[in-house]
Enzyme design. Structure first.
Site, PDB file in Angstrom:
ATOM      1  N   GLU A 122       0.761  -1.453  -0.056  1.00  0.00           N
ATOM      2  CA  GLU A 122      -0.139  -0.089  -0.523  1.00  0.00           C
ATOM      3  C   GLU A 122       0.259   1.321  -0.073  1.00  0.00           C
ATOM      4  O   GLU A 122       0.277   2.270   0.468  1.00  0.00           O
ATOM      5  CB  GLU A 122      -1.091   0.102   1.307  1.00  0.00           C
ATOM      6  N   GLU A 222      -5.742  -8.763   0.418  1.00  0.00           N
ATOM      7  CA  GLU A 222      -6.392  -8.519   1.586  1.00  0.00           C
ATOM      8  C   GLU A 222      -7.781  -8.750   0.999  1.00  0.00           C
ATOM      9  O   GLU A 222      -8.517  -7.180   0.364  1.00  0.00           O
ATOM     10  CB  GLU A 222      -5.720  -7.132   1.798  1.00  0.00           C
TER      11      GLU A 222
END
Length: 289
Positions: A122, A222
């Site tokens: 991220e 995720e």
């Protein structure tokens, strides 16, 4: 869950013989902040293997932090679990320590425990770096592991909306696989529409990736639903809704895409996405698929 056009397109694009990785995200810290020992990693891996889905893949966030690979790889070797390795990409000193920890683990334990390698997590979403810098770090790690005989795929994990941003195309080109994080909870989706919102994010990511690197695989690295915490728009955190999201998404996704559920345990966080409490007991029923 309704069988959306996104799901249909995803299923139609994959061969019938494909076997998908079913995994969980696992942090290296215990509830008290201490680092997991090899015995504790072994306990976690065996617990996941004992689920009806027989989970034998895990995603770990870092390599050097908390002696993650030094402690986890022996447990993975002993239990037959494979690891999606995380290499933290920010701060050059940290990045170099991460690379060295990965090399040390390969030297000590070979390469069969490596499922794949993610360089960064991220970073694009947080705007910690630019796409070209991150792409070069992916090339760096790939070159390093290829030099010691590791042929596992090397890619990057980021949020779905980072992947659909055309400014990040260099990372798509550099990656062997695209790790997508998608949370309908953070998109303010009511639980009744959460599965559709999830698959729409998968579809959007796949479309963006195919424009840059046709045919490159998108993995779900995720997703999940919080068992506690504040509401996010129409999204309500609760054990009941986490159970619903598991049954409407995980049960189908396990047969349609490489997926790593978030998360095994999630201490001291709000919202909390943990499935097992600090005593190792499941917070909701995982036997529904």
């Amino acid at each position: 869950m309704r069988f959306t056009a996104a799901v249909a397109a995803l299923a139609a694009s994959l061969p019938f013989t494909t076997a998908y990785w079913k995994g969980f995200n696992i942090g290296a810290n215990n509830a008290d902040g201490s680092c997991k020992t090899t015995a504790q990693w072994t306990e976690a891996f065996n617990k996941l293997k004992g689920l009806p889905q027989h989970i034998t893949s895990v995603r770990l966030y870092a390599s050097s932090d908390c002696n993650t690979l030094a402690n986890a790889v022996p447990a993975a070797k002993n239990t037959g679990v494979q690891i999606l390795v995380g290499v933290w990409a920010e701060d050059n000193n940290h990045f170099n320590a991460e690379k060295q920890a990965l090399l040390n683990a390969i030297s000590a334990h070979g390469k069969d425990w490596i499922l794949a390698i993610s360089v960064g997590s991220e970073d694009l979403y947080r705007k910690d770096t630019d796409a070209n810098t991150l792409a070069n770090k992916i090339y760096d790690v790939r070159g390093m592991v290829r030099s010691v005989g590791v042929q596992a795929e090397v890619g990057h994990v980021d949020t779905w909306n980072a992947w659909v941003d055309g400014a990040n195309a260099a990372v798509i080109k550099a990656s062997d696989f695209i790790g997508m994080d998608g949370y309908p909870y953070f998109q303010n989706a009511a639980i009744g529409n959460a599965a559709n919102v999830f698959w729409q994010s998968v579809d959007a990511t796949r479309n963006a990736v195919n424009k840059v690197s046709p045919g490159k695989w998108v993995w779900v690295t995720e997703t999940g639903w919080p068992v506690s915490g504040p509401s996010s728009g129409a999204a309500v955190a609760s054990v009941k809704n986490a159970q619903t999201f598991w049954r409407s998404v995980a049960c189908q996704a396990f047969n349609q895409v490489h997926i790593f559920w978030y998360s095994y345990q999630d201490y001291h966080q709000s919202p909390s996405f943990g499935i097992f409490d600090k005593n190792g007991n499941a917070i909701y029923d995982l036997y529904g698929c």
